[in-house]
Design a protein around this motif. Structure first.
Motif, PDB file in Angstrom:
ATOM      1  N   ILE A 337       0.839  -1.206   0.000  1.00 50.47           N
ATOM      2  CA  ILE A 337       0.000   0.000   0.000  1.00 50.47           C
ATOM      3  C   ILE A 337       0.872   1.252   0.000  1.00 50.47           C
ATOM      4  CG2 ILE A 337      -1.812   1.269   1.217  1.00 50.47           C
ATOM      5  CD1 ILE A 337      -2.588  -1.474   2.517  1.00 50.47           C
ATOM      6  N   ASN A 338       1.748   1.356   0.999  1.00 53.33           N
ATOM      7  CA  ASN A 338       2.674   2.480   1.091  1.00 53.33           C
ATOM      8  C   ASN A 338       3.727   2.129   2.130  1.00 53.33           C
ATOM      9  OD1 ASN A 338       3.797   4.963   0.545  1.00 53.33           O
ATOM     10  ND2 ASN A 338       2.270   6.171   1.633  1.00 53.33           N
ATOM     11  N   ALA A 339       4.822   2.863   2.135  1.00 52.23           N
ATOM     12  CA  ALA A 339       5.869   2.704   3.144  1.00 52.23           C
ATOM     13  C   ALA A 339       6.514   4.063   3.362  1.00 52.23           C
ATOM     14  CB  ALA A 339       6.921   1.683   2.691  1.00 52.23           C
ATOM     15  N   TYR A 340       6.922   4.325   4.607  1.00 50.32           N
ATOM     16  CA  TYR A 340       7.558   5.601   4.915  1.00 50.32           C
ATOM     17  C   TYR A 340       8.431   5.443   6.156  1.00 50.32           C
ATOM     18  CZ  TYR A 340       3.737   6.064   8.364  1.00 50.32           C
ATOM     19  OH  TYR A 340       2.863   5.868   9.400  1.00 50.32           O
ATOM     20  N   GLU A 341       9.265   6.453   6.411  1.00 54.83           N
ATOM     21  CA  GLU A 341      10.166   6.445   7.561  1.00 54.83           C
ATOM     22  C   GLU A 341       9.636   7.382   8.643  1.00 54.83           C
ATOM     23  OE1 GLU A 341      14.139   7.344   6.060  1.00 54.83           O
ATOM     24  OE2 GLU A 341      13.519   6.422   4.160  1.00 54.83           O
ATOM     25  N   ASP A 342       9.751   6.933   9.897  1.00 53.15           N
ATOM     26  CA  ASP A 342       9.301   7.748  11.022  1.00 53.15           C
ATOM     27  C   ASP A 342      10.058   7.301  12.270  1.00 53.15           C
ATOM     28  OD1 ASP A 342       7.921   9.547  12.595  1.00 53.15           O
ATOM     29  OD2 ASP A 342       6.078   8.363  12.696  1.00 53.15           O
ATOM     30  N   GLN A 343      10.728   8.230  12.937  1.00 48.36           N
ATOM     31  CA  GLN A 343      11.442   7.971  14.186  1.00 48.36           C
ATOM     32  C   GLN A 343      12.386   6.758  14.059  1.00 48.36           C
ATOM     33  OE1 GLN A 343       8.986   8.235  17.830  1.00 48.36           O
ATOM     34  NE2 GLN A 343       7.289   8.965  16.520  1.00 48.36           N
ATOM     35  N   ASP A 344      13.204   6.776  13.012  1.00 47.91           N
ATOM     36  CA  ASP A 344      14.175   5.709  12.766  1.00 47.91           C
ATOM     37  C   ASP A 344      13.517   4.343  12.600  1.00 47.91           C
ATOM     38  OD1 ASP A 344      16.486   7.336  12.784  1.00 47.91           O
ATOM     39  OD2 ASP A 344      16.494   7.351  14.974  1.00 47.91           O
ATOM     40  N   CYS A 345      12.327   4.364  12.070  1.00 43.85           N
ATOM     41  CA  CYS A 345      11.610   3.128  11.755  1.00 43.85           C
ATOM     42  C   CYS A 345      11.083   3.212  10.323  1.00 43.85           C
ATOM     43  CB  CYS A 345      10.426   2.893  12.682  1.00 43.85           C
ATOM     44  SG  CYS A 345      10.847   2.599  14.403  1.00 43.85           S
ATOM     45  N   ILE A 346      10.876   2.055   9.728  1.00 45.89           N
ATOM     46  CA  ILE A 346      10.128   1.966   8.479  1.00 45.89           C
ATOM     47  C   ILE A 346       8.727   1.463   8.815  1.00 45.89           C
ATOM     48  CG2 ILE A 346       9.879   0.716   6.297  1.00 45.89           C
ATOM     49  CD1 ILE A 346      12.927   0.690   6.098  1.00 45.89           C
ATOM     50  N   VAL A 347       7.736   2.194   8.361  1.00 50.33           N
ATOM     51  CA  VAL A 347       6.343   1.755   8.481  1.00 50.33           C
ATOM     52  C   VAL A 347       5.941   1.184   7.125  1.00 50.33           C
ATOM     53  CG1 VAL A 347       3.970   2.445   8.946  1.00 50.33           C
ATOM     54  CG2 VAL A 347       5.859   3.505  10.221  1.00 50.33           C
ATOM     55  N   LEU A 348       5.515  -0.067   7.126  1.00 54.87           N
ATOM     56  CA  LEU A 348       5.233  -0.791   5.883  1.00 54.87           C
ATOM     57  C   LEU A 348       3.798  -1.308   5.919  1.00 54.87           C
ATOM     58  CD1 LEU A 348       6.347  -2.091   3.235  1.00 54.87           C
ATOM     59  CD2 LEU A 348       6.982  -4.080   4.630  1.00 54.87           C
ATOM     60  N   ASP A 349       2.983  -0.840   4.993  1.00 58.99           N
ATOM     61  CA  ASP A 349       1.580  -1.233   4.920  1.00 58.99           C
ATOM     62  C   ASP A 349       1.362  -2.118   3.694  1.00 58.99           C
ATOM     63  OD1 ASP A 349       1.261   0.333   7.151  1.00 58.99           O
ATOM     64  OD2 ASP A 349       0.264   1.991   6.101  1.00 58.99           O
ATOM     65  N   LEU A 350       0.707  -3.247   3.919  1.00 61.74           N
ATOM     66  CA  LEU A 350       0.563  -4.273   2.885  1.00 61.74           C
ATOM     67  C   LEU A 350      -0.834  -4.858   2.897  1.00 61.74           C
ATOM     68  CD1 LEU A 350       3.774  -6.259   3.889  1.00 61.74           C
ATOM     69  CD2 LEU A 350       3.629  -4.763   1.899  1.00 61.74           C
ATOM     70  N   CYS A 351      -1.233  -5.450   1.775  1.00 66.17           N
ATOM     71  CA  CYS A 351      -2.407  -6.331   1.740  1.00 66.17           C
ATOM     72  C   CYS A 351      -1.905  -7.766   1.903  1.00 66.17           C
ATOM     73  CB  CYS A 351      -3.157  -6.177   0.425  1.00 66.17           C
ATOM     74  SG  CYS A 351      -4.044  -4.616   0.274  1.00 66.17           S
ATOM     75  N   CYS A 352      -2.329  -8.429   2.952  1.00 72.02           N
ATOM     76  CA  CYS A 352      -1.767  -9.731   3.333  1.00 72.02           C
ATOM     77  C   CYS A 352      -2.829 -10.818   3.355  1.00 72.02           C
ATOM     78  CB  CYS A 352      -1.133  -9.658   4.715  1.00 72.02           C
ATOM     79  SG  CYS A 352       0.166  -8.431   4.881  1.00 72.02           S
ATOM     80  N   GLN A 353      -2.390 -12.026   3.046  1.00 76.30           N
ATOM     81  CA  GLN A 353      -3.222 -13.217   3.169  1.00 76.30           C
ATOM     82  C   GLN A 353      -2.505 -14.215   4.075  1.00 76.30           C
ATOM     83  OE1 GLN A 353      -4.291 -14.760  -0.719  1.00 76.30           O
ATOM     84  NE2 GLN A 353      -4.535 -12.707  -1.557  1.00 76.30           N
ATOM     85  N   ASP A 354      -3.282 -15.002   4.803  1.00 76.16           N
ATOM     86  CA  ASP A 354      -2.707 -16.026   5.674  1.00 76.16           C
ATOM     87  C   ASP A 354      -2.601 -17.373   4.990  1.00 76.16           C
ATOM     88  OD1 ASP A 354      -2.384 -14.279   7.835  1.00 76.16           O
ATOM     89  OD2 ASP A 354      -4.460 -14.557   8.469  1.00 76.16           O
ATOM     90  N   ASP A 355      -2.878 -17.398   3.695  1.00 76.18           N
ATOM     91  CA  ASP A 355      -2.745 -18.609   2.889  1.00 76.18           C
ATOM     92  C   ASP A 355      -2.314 -18.171   1.503  1.00 76.18           C
ATOM     93  OD1 ASP A 355      -3.894 -20.609   0.818  1.00 76.18           O
ATOM     94  OD2 ASP A 355      -3.989 -21.743   2.692  1.00 76.18           O
ATOM     95  N   GLY A 356      -1.371 -18.874   0.903  1.00 76.20           N
ATOM     96  CA  GLY A 356      -0.810 -18.431  -0.365  1.00 76.20           C
ATOM     97  C   GLY A 356      -1.172 -19.290  -1.555  1.00 76.20           C
ATOM     98  N   ASN A 357      -2.346 -19.904  -1.531  1.00 76.24           N
ATOM     99  CA  ASN A 357      -2.737 -20.786  -2.623  1.00 76.24           C
ATOM    100  C   ASN A 357      -3.543 -20.096  -3.711  1.00 76.24           C
ATOM    101  OD1 ASN A 357      -1.624 -23.403  -1.871  1.00 76.24           O
ATOM    102  ND2 ASN A 357      -3.002 -23.296  -0.096  1.00 76.24           N
ATOM    103  N   ALA A 358      -3.745 -18.792  -3.597  1.00 78.07           N
ATOM    104  CA  ALA A 358      -4.587 -18.085  -4.565  1.00 78.07           C
ATOM    105  C   ALA A 358      -4.064 -18.218  -5.992  1.00 78.07           C
ATOM    106  CB  ALA A 358      -4.701 -16.618  -4.187  1.00 78.07           C
ATOM    107  N   LEU A 359      -2.732 -18.230  -6.159  1.00 78.43           N
ATOM    108  CA  LEU A 359      -2.173 -18.324  -7.502  1.00 78.43           C
ATOM    109  C   LEU A 359      -2.636 -19.586  -8.212  1.00 78.43           C
ATOM    110  CD1 LEU A 359       1.469 -17.058  -6.915  1.00 78.43           C
ATOM    111  CD2 LEU A 359      -0.233 -15.994  -8.375  1.00 78.43           C
ATOM    112  N   HIS A 360      -2.764 -20.670  -7.469  1.00 78.61           N
ATOM    113  CA  HIS A 360      -3.239 -21.916  -8.062  1.00 78.61           C
ATOM    114  C   HIS A 360      -4.737 -21.880  -8.321  1.00 78.61           C
ATOM    115  CE1 HIS A 360       0.578 -23.985  -7.518  1.00 78.61           C
ATOM    116  NE2 HIS A 360       0.613 -23.554  -6.273  1.00 78.61           N
ATOM    117  N   LEU A 361      -5.467 -21.197  -7.470  1.00 77.03           N
ATOM    118  CA  LEU A 361      -6.919 -21.257  -7.521  1.00 77.03           C
ATOM    119  C   LEU A 361      -7.534 -20.442  -8.650  1.00 77.03           C
ATOM    120  CD1 LEU A 361      -7.676 -21.032  -3.688  1.00 77.03           C
ATOM    121  CD2 LEU A 361      -7.739 -23.074  -5.139  1.00 77.03           C
ATOM    122  N   PHE A 362      -6.797 -19.444  -9.163  1.00 73.68           N
ATOM    123  CA  PHE A 362      -7.377 -18.572 -10.176  1.00 73.68           C
ATOM    124  C   PHE A 362      -7.280 -19.155 -11.582  1.00 73.68           C
ATOM    125  CE2 PHE A 362      -7.146 -15.298  -6.844  1.00 73.68           C
ATOM    126  CZ  PHE A 362      -8.453 -14.837  -6.929  1.00 73.68           C
TER     127      PHE A 362
END
Length: 558
Positions: A337-362
């Motif tokens: 989604i986006n990523a930025y730096e703040d107070q010596d940290c990287i903030v990383l925002d993502l769209c996540c799935q807890d299962d990675g079988n979608a590539l096969h299913l489509f």
């Protein structure tokens, strides 16, 4: 969607799994999920601009073109593609000028398309489909052909990308194709391997304000796999090649060198690249032997729920790889989604799935289901959820273990040092309990030109109450409130944010989305939303059908 592989192995074929039968197309509502098979059927191109029917009022300041990309042809002769990602690239262009919209589309005249067309069969292998044997060859010749290494596909059906002053369409092999953004005419190919030692690149590069482009690409050799951060500098002269000056600024060794991770995008801040080594693995041995065994690349990917996801951080200016590796639980991630730096940290925002079988299913046979079979298939899909991670950069031998070392008080995401070179991260959900009515979110977008790599408040995406986007969502990452646009029988594609002239607020602008429908009594249209209120301003109805596509960009009129 996208497969990031290579010039090394693009593999021909054994068989196809379903035939082209029009009975699979269903237009009526079914009990449960609506059948959307027509959105995965071949359509005709519209090579000349046609007018649209405007409802509402399009602001006069919106002057430019929305360019969209995705599969639009799913068979040649009696041979059919198996997977959604395999269809031939169909480029779409919505030109907005003086309150009016015209539409046109053209098939990418790739080598893959032209070869398939001339032979009237699938000649070039794609992600989920192997090429069909040449009927003019005898059995022995066909056997020998299984040991030949085929050229990678140039079927750039994922995204429009820009390098220097050139616009290209891209998949995830080493070959892109230049496109004339005015006429959609296919131009010459751009081969990464002629400029740099990588076997491909993602279809989701990042752009610095100065014009420098960054991307990720794999390289393979006797020492295994490396994930390479690629830098393409700004154009210095009018006649230099598209990828002239490209360089690898950092090579990251794969944790499992013979089973590297599949990836589709990556994170970028002002000073760092974040590469996500996720738990979807590619078997290099499987890919090498796939042609002999008669299996496509898609069958060489697997989900490993016992494998951590690892965030690798590299300084994009110096190329230095950070000594700390940031781990989290097994996850599948296709779009950041986006990523930025703040107070010596990287903030990383993502769209996540807890299962990675979608590539096969489509596979197309799944996407074309109806009734109870469709409902059952939908229930197997993992949800894609917006999540935030925090990666503290200043971690050393003096940093305490087993406590949260994130200094950011506005997020519940944690980072805990476990060993000198390892930090364990847990995410924060970027949504509240009302998100249940959406269920899942993909194709995220932000006000990229002004807030990419910066602290931000809003992002937009497709709500997936179906196999594809069935609503548009505006998410507030501070309050976690959301706004929804939705209309029965319509399926919006990836939202594209266009800022208003001289805008001062982050959400001052409009959202563009191509909205398609499987119903005969409804019409596809370009939707224009006020990004702040998230209400419809106008729509431009298109008198031709469109399949559901992937990604695109807005090109302002110069």
């Amino acid at each position: 969607m996208d497969f990031i592989f290579s010039a090394l192995y693009n593999i021909p074929v054994l068989k196809n799994f379903f035939t082209q039968e029009k009975k699979q197309v269903c237009y009526a509502n079914q009990e449960g999920k609506e059948c959307i098979a027509p959105l995965y059927q071949t359509v005709e191109e519209t090579p000349q601009p046609i007018p649209t029917n405007i409802t509402g009022t399009i602001p006069q300041w919106i002057q430019g073109s929305l360019m969209r990309n995705g599969p639009g042809k799913f068979e040649f002769g009696d041979h059919n593609y198996n997977h959604w990602f395999d269809g031939m690239a169909l480029m779409h262009k919505f030109t907005i000028a003086n309150g009016n919209v015209t539409y046109m589309s053209k098939f990418l005249q790739s080598n893959a398309y032209k070869s398939n067309e001339s032979e009237n069969r699938i000649v070039v292998s794609e992600f989920g489909t192997l090429s069909t044997p040449d009927p003019c060859k005898n059995l022995f010749q066909r056997f020998l052909s299984t040991f030949e290494i085929s050229e990678p596909t140039d079927n750039g059906n994922i995204n429009f990308v820009k390098y220097k002053k050139d616009y290209c369409v891209s998949t995830e092999t080493n070959i892109m194709r230049k496109v004339d953004p005015v006429t959609l005419q296919t131009k010459e190919e751009v081969n990464w391997t002629k400029f740099i030692a990588v076997n491909g690149a993602t279809a989701h590069p990042h752009y610095d304000p100065c014009g420098t482009t960054y991307n990720m690409g794999n390289s393979y050799g006797k020492h295994g796999t490396f994930y390479n951060i690629i830098k393409v500098p700004v154009q210095e002269s009018e006649d230099e090649a598209t990828l002239h000056g490209a360089e690898v600024v950092c090579s990251i060794p794969a944790v499992d060198k013979w089973n590297p991770s599949y990836y589709h995008s990556f994170g970028m801040t002002e000073n760092y690249i974040v590469f996500i080594e996720q738990s979807i693995k590619m078997s290099l041995l499987g890919i090498i032997t796939g042609k002999i065994r008669g299996i496509p690349i898609s069958d060489c990917l697997s989900w490993d729920p016992n494998c951590d996801t690892i965030f690798h951080v590299a300084n994009k200016h110096t190329g230095k790889l950070h000594s700390i590796k940031y781990h989290t639980k097994a996850s599948a991630m296709f779009h950041q989604i986006n990523a930025y730096e703040d107070q010596d940290c990287i903030v990383l925002d993502l769209c996540c799935q807890d299962d990675g079988n979608a590539l096969h299913l489509f596979q197309l046979q799944n996407l074309r289901k109806s009734g109870k079979a469709l409902d059952e298939f939908f229930s197997t899909l993992a949800k894609s959820l917006p999540r935030r991670f925090v990666l503290p950069l200043n971690v050393d031998s003096h940093t305490p273990k087993n406590i949260n070392i994130s200094p950011l008080d506005y997020t519940t995401a944690t980072a805990v040092k476990q060993d000198l070179g390892k930090v364990w991260c847990t995410h924060e959900n970027l949504y509240n309990e009302t998100f249940e009515e959406v269920g899942s979110l993909e194709f995220p977008a932000i006000n990229y030109s002004k807030y990419n790599t910066k602290k931000y408040q809003y992002f937009y995406g497709c709500g997936l109450q179906h196999l594809i986007g069935s609503s548009l969502i505006k998410m507030d990452v501070v309050t976690k409130e959301m706004k929804i646009w939705q209309e029965d029988g319509f399926y919006p594609s990836e939202p594209v944010f266009v800022p208003s002239p001289d805008s001062k607020e982050e959400d001052d602008g409009i959202i563009l989305s191509a909205v398609v429908t499987p119903r005969r009594d409804k019409t596809t249209f370009l939707l224009i939303l006020d990004a702040k209120a998230f209400t419809e301003i106008a729509r431009a109805e298109i008198p031709v059908p469109m399949p559901y596509g992937f990604h695109g960009i807005f090109l302002p009129q110069n």
